[in-house]
Write a protein that holds these residues in place. Sequence first.
Motif, PDB file in Angstrom:
ATOM      1  N   ALA A  69       0.894  -1.148   0.157  1.00  0.00           N
ATOM      2  CA  ALA A  69       0.049  -0.061  -0.085  1.00  0.00           C
ATOM      3  C   ALA A  69       0.833   1.308   0.039  1.00  0.00           C
ATOM      4  O   ALA A  69       0.619   2.282  -0.661  1.00  0.00           O
ATOM      5  CB  ALA A  69      -0.949  -0.001   1.209  1.00  0.00           C
TER       6      ALA A  69
ATOM      7  N   ARG B 216      -8.604  -4.479   0.270  1.00  0.00           N
ATOM      8  CA  ARG B 216      -9.727  -3.750  -0.391  1.00  0.00           C
ATOM      9  C   ARG B 216      -9.171  -2.529  -1.072  1.00  0.00           C
ATOM     10  O   ARG B 216      -9.216  -2.327  -2.043  1.00  0.00           O
ATOM     11  CB  ARG B 216     -10.913  -3.474   0.366  1.00  0.00           C
ATOM     12  CG  ARG B 216     -12.069  -2.852  -0.456  1.00  0.00           C
ATOM     13  CD  ARG B 216     -13.498  -2.861   0.270  1.00  0.00           C
ATOM     14  NE  ARG B 216     -13.528  -2.244   1.702  1.00  0.00           N
ATOM     15  CZ  ARG B 216     -13.419  -2.994   2.726  1.00  0.00           C
ATOM     16  NH1 ARG B 216     -13.537  -4.406   2.891  1.00  0.00           N
ATOM     17  NH2 ARG B 216     -13.407  -2.286   3.862  1.00  0.00           N
ATOM     18  N   ALA B 217      -8.195  -1.998  -0.234  1.00  0.00           N
ATOM     19  CA  ALA B 217      -7.835  -0.572  -0.660  1.00  0.00           C
ATOM     20  C   ALA B 217      -6.842  -0.710  -1.777  1.00  0.00           C
ATOM     21  O   ALA B 217      -6.665  -0.178  -2.789  1.00  0.00           O
ATOM     22  CB  ALA B 217      -7.098   0.344   0.481  1.00  0.00           C
TER      23      ALA B 217
ATOM     24  N   THR C  18      -9.190  -4.561   5.096  1.00  0.00           N
ATOM     25  CA  THR C  18      -9.430  -2.954   4.763  1.00  0.00           C
ATOM     26  C   THR C  18      -8.490  -2.748   3.856  1.00  0.00           C
ATOM     27  O   THR C  18      -8.552  -2.066   2.618  1.00  0.00           O
ATOM     28  CB  THR C  18      -9.464  -2.253   5.813  1.00  0.00           C
ATOM     29  OG1 THR C  18     -10.488  -2.480   6.751  1.00  0.00           O
ATOM     30  CG2 THR C  18      -9.892  -0.793   5.319  1.00  0.00           C
ATOM     31  N   VAL C  19      -7.051  -3.208   4.459  1.00  0.00           N
ATOM     32  CA  VAL C  19      -5.817  -2.835   3.266  1.00  0.00           C
ATOM     33  C   VAL C  19      -6.052  -3.546   2.071  1.00  0.00           C
ATOM     34  O   VAL C  19      -5.704  -3.050   0.906  1.00  0.00           O
ATOM     35  CB  VAL C  19      -4.635  -3.120   4.141  1.00  0.00           C
ATOM     36  CG1 VAL C  19      -3.322  -2.746   3.329  1.00  0.00           C
ATOM     37  CG2 VAL C  19      -4.769  -2.615   5.640  1.00  0.00           C
TER      38      VAL C  19
ATOM     39  N   LEU D  45      -2.549   3.236   6.648  1.00  0.00           N
ATOM     40  CA  LEU D  45      -3.593   2.680   6.991  1.00  0.00           C
ATOM     41  C   LEU D  45      -3.195   1.654   8.231  1.00  0.00           C
ATOM     42  O   LEU D  45      -3.753   0.560   8.314  1.00  0.00           O
ATOM     43  CB  LEU D  45      -4.279   1.578   5.603  1.00  0.00           C
ATOM     44  CG  LEU D  45      -4.688   2.206   4.721  1.00  0.00           C
ATOM     45  CD1 LEU D  45      -4.818   1.194   3.306  1.00  0.00           C
ATOM     46  CD2 LEU D  45      -6.057   2.920   4.929  1.00  0.00           C
TER      47      LEU D  45
ATOM     48  N   ILE E 289      -0.924   4.595  -1.331  1.00  0.00           N
ATOM     49  CA  ILE E 289      -2.231   4.480  -0.787  1.00  0.00           C
ATOM     50  C   ILE E 289      -2.011   5.334   0.693  1.00  0.00           C
ATOM     51  O   ILE E 289      -0.935   4.943   1.354  1.00  0.00           O
ATOM     52  CB  ILE E 289      -2.589   3.143  -0.460  1.00  0.00           C
ATOM     53  CG1 ILE E 289      -2.938   2.694  -1.896  1.00  0.00           C
ATOM     54  CG2 ILE E 289      -3.917   3.156   0.190  1.00  0.00           C
ATOM     55  CD1 ILE E 289      -3.332   0.996  -1.902  1.00  0.00           C
TER      56      ILE E 289
ATOM     57  N   SER F 269      -5.752  -0.141  10.278  1.00  0.00           N
ATOM     58  CA  SER F 269      -6.916  -0.588   9.413  1.00  0.00           C
ATOM     59  C   SER F 269      -6.586  -2.194   9.566  1.00  0.00           C
ATOM     60  O   SER F 269      -5.613  -2.903   9.738  1.00  0.00           O
ATOM     61  CB  SER F 269      -6.716  -0.307   7.927  1.00  0.00           C
ATOM     62  OG  SER F 269      -7.250   1.042   8.008  1.00  0.00           O
TER      63      SER F 269
ATOM     64  N   GLU G  35      -8.531  -1.772  -5.076  1.00  0.00           N
ATOM     65  CA  GLU G  35      -9.132  -0.458  -5.778  1.00  0.00           C
ATOM     66  C   GLU G  35      -8.155   0.340  -6.526  1.00  0.00           C
ATOM     67  O   GLU G  35      -8.311   0.900  -7.466  1.00  0.00           O
ATOM     68  CB  GLU G  35      -9.973   0.509  -4.748  1.00  0.00           C
ATOM     69  CG  GLU G  35     -11.082  -0.203  -3.918  1.00  0.00           C
ATOM     70  CD  GLU G  35     -11.524   0.796  -2.854  1.00  0.00           C
ATOM     71  OE1 GLU G  35     -10.793   1.796  -2.461  1.00  0.00           O
ATOM     72  OE2 GLU G  35     -12.844   0.373  -2.623  1.00  0.00           O
ATOM     73  N   LYS G  36      -6.894   0.436  -5.721  1.00  0.00           N
ATOM     74  CA  LYS G  36      -5.506   1.144  -6.473  1.00  0.00           C
ATOM     75  C   LYS G  36      -5.300   0.197  -7.719  1.00  0.00           C
ATOM     76  O   LYS G  36      -4.780   0.993  -8.852  1.00  0.00           O
ATOM     77  CB  LYS G  36      -4.493   1.208  -5.372  1.00  0.00           C
ATOM     78  CG  LYS G  36      -3.318   2.094  -5.893  1.00  0.00           C
ATOM     79  CD  LYS G  36      -3.682   3.472  -6.447  1.00  0.00           C
ATOM     80  CE  LYS G  36      -2.503   4.227  -6.682  1.00  0.00           C
ATOM     81  NZ  LYS G  36      -2.970   5.677  -6.979  1.00  0.00           N
TER      82      LYS G  36
END
Length: 453
Positions: free
Chosen positions: A91, A109-110, A106-107, A99, A96, A102, A113-114
């Motif tokens: 991340a 998912r981020a 959650t990480v 986080l 990103i 988190s 998305e990236k």
Amino acid sequence: MYLEHYGLNEPPFRITPHTDFFFSGANRGATLEALLYAITHDEGIVKISGEVGSGKTMLCRVLMERLPASVVVIYLANPSLSREDILYALADELGIPPLDNSRPATVMRALQEKLVELYAEGKQVVVLIDEAHAMPVDTLEEIRLLSNLESNRHKLLQLVLFGQPELDVTLARPDMRQLRERITHNFRLEPLVQADIAEYLDFRMRAAGYRGPSVFTPEAVRHIAKASAGLTRRINILADKALLASFANGSHQVDGQEIEAAIRDAEFSELPKPVRRSSTPGALLWAAGGAVTMLTLVGIWLFATRPSEPAAPPSPPQAVEPPPPPEAPAVPENASATPLLDKLLEESRPWLETVADNRWFIQLFTAIDANDPAQVESFLANIRNAGLEMGQVRVYRLTSGDKPRYGILYGDYVSRQEAVNVLNALPPEAKRYHPYPRQALRLKLPGKTMNKD
């Protein structure tokens, strides 16, 4: 200390990876080309294994330089990361926002998305993991989960593992079966043999600016081959110490005496016994899209296999006698058994002596020990029959120790990419010995004029 003594611009045998000193012989260049293709055209995990000091980190650095600009490269050099830490590291590398507090889900998912965002921009993300053999098992399991990140049609993350043979042992565990089956390409860096070591030493010296005759005698090469076990890091250490000893003696040549002194000073440890491997060869089969489909670009053997015993032939019928063999055509007493080879050796000499160092060509064939030139003649006849333009074929012959070596080259190009484009379109007969692009700077022949134009 000895640079001026040998006319060198820089130390030739540093053990830190320096990509200008990447040795493309001993199948290293072909392995690099195969890696580039596998990473940019495939969707599985790629693994490269090799003994300590076999050149994995050097290969990784060159790979990072050669990947196209559309590839976002993430290099992880710390193998002891926990499975949560590796997510945070990725991340952070992708920009990103922090986080730290988190949950891993959650990480993840981020990250997805990236990666989708980068994919929409035409970017490919490749993660190069060095020293992967030292990774905790839980982190390796997280690697498997990361390989699941994908769009509707493509993987969003390409993973490349570099590790020692212990990585193969870990992956052989029953609980690693799921990760093991995600690895679509396996490469292994084998130790250099004696003939390769002679070429490697000469290459490194000349890459550092040396322009004289070979510094290392055949006896010195034999000693290095035995003491180094063919590992490039050990070769570098011994060669550097031996050059220093030769300089101290006021000599410009390294003989067995200097190598023996270097071996005593190095005090190498014993190498572990080789890991048992499956007898299935790892051949890389590729397909390229477009108007022309290629069945095979480069095959990399990961380890040697023993051929199976041939089946016993059936007994011939007793009542039928075989027909007499046809009479062989008469051959003139003074005729050469390799006319095509002889002709091309003679015709190639002017080009080999004058080609500029910055030109590129395709290395079609290299015979480490070519005591039978009929093998070279047969290959030349095959590529001629396949329609290859023989005016673009060059042949050279070297002597390494007391053994002749032949090389067959094709083309003369201004850039590596031009050479790769031609290589891709070669007929299968010309790809029999896994050709690869090579720069004239890397081809050091006796009597060759060193052109810098």
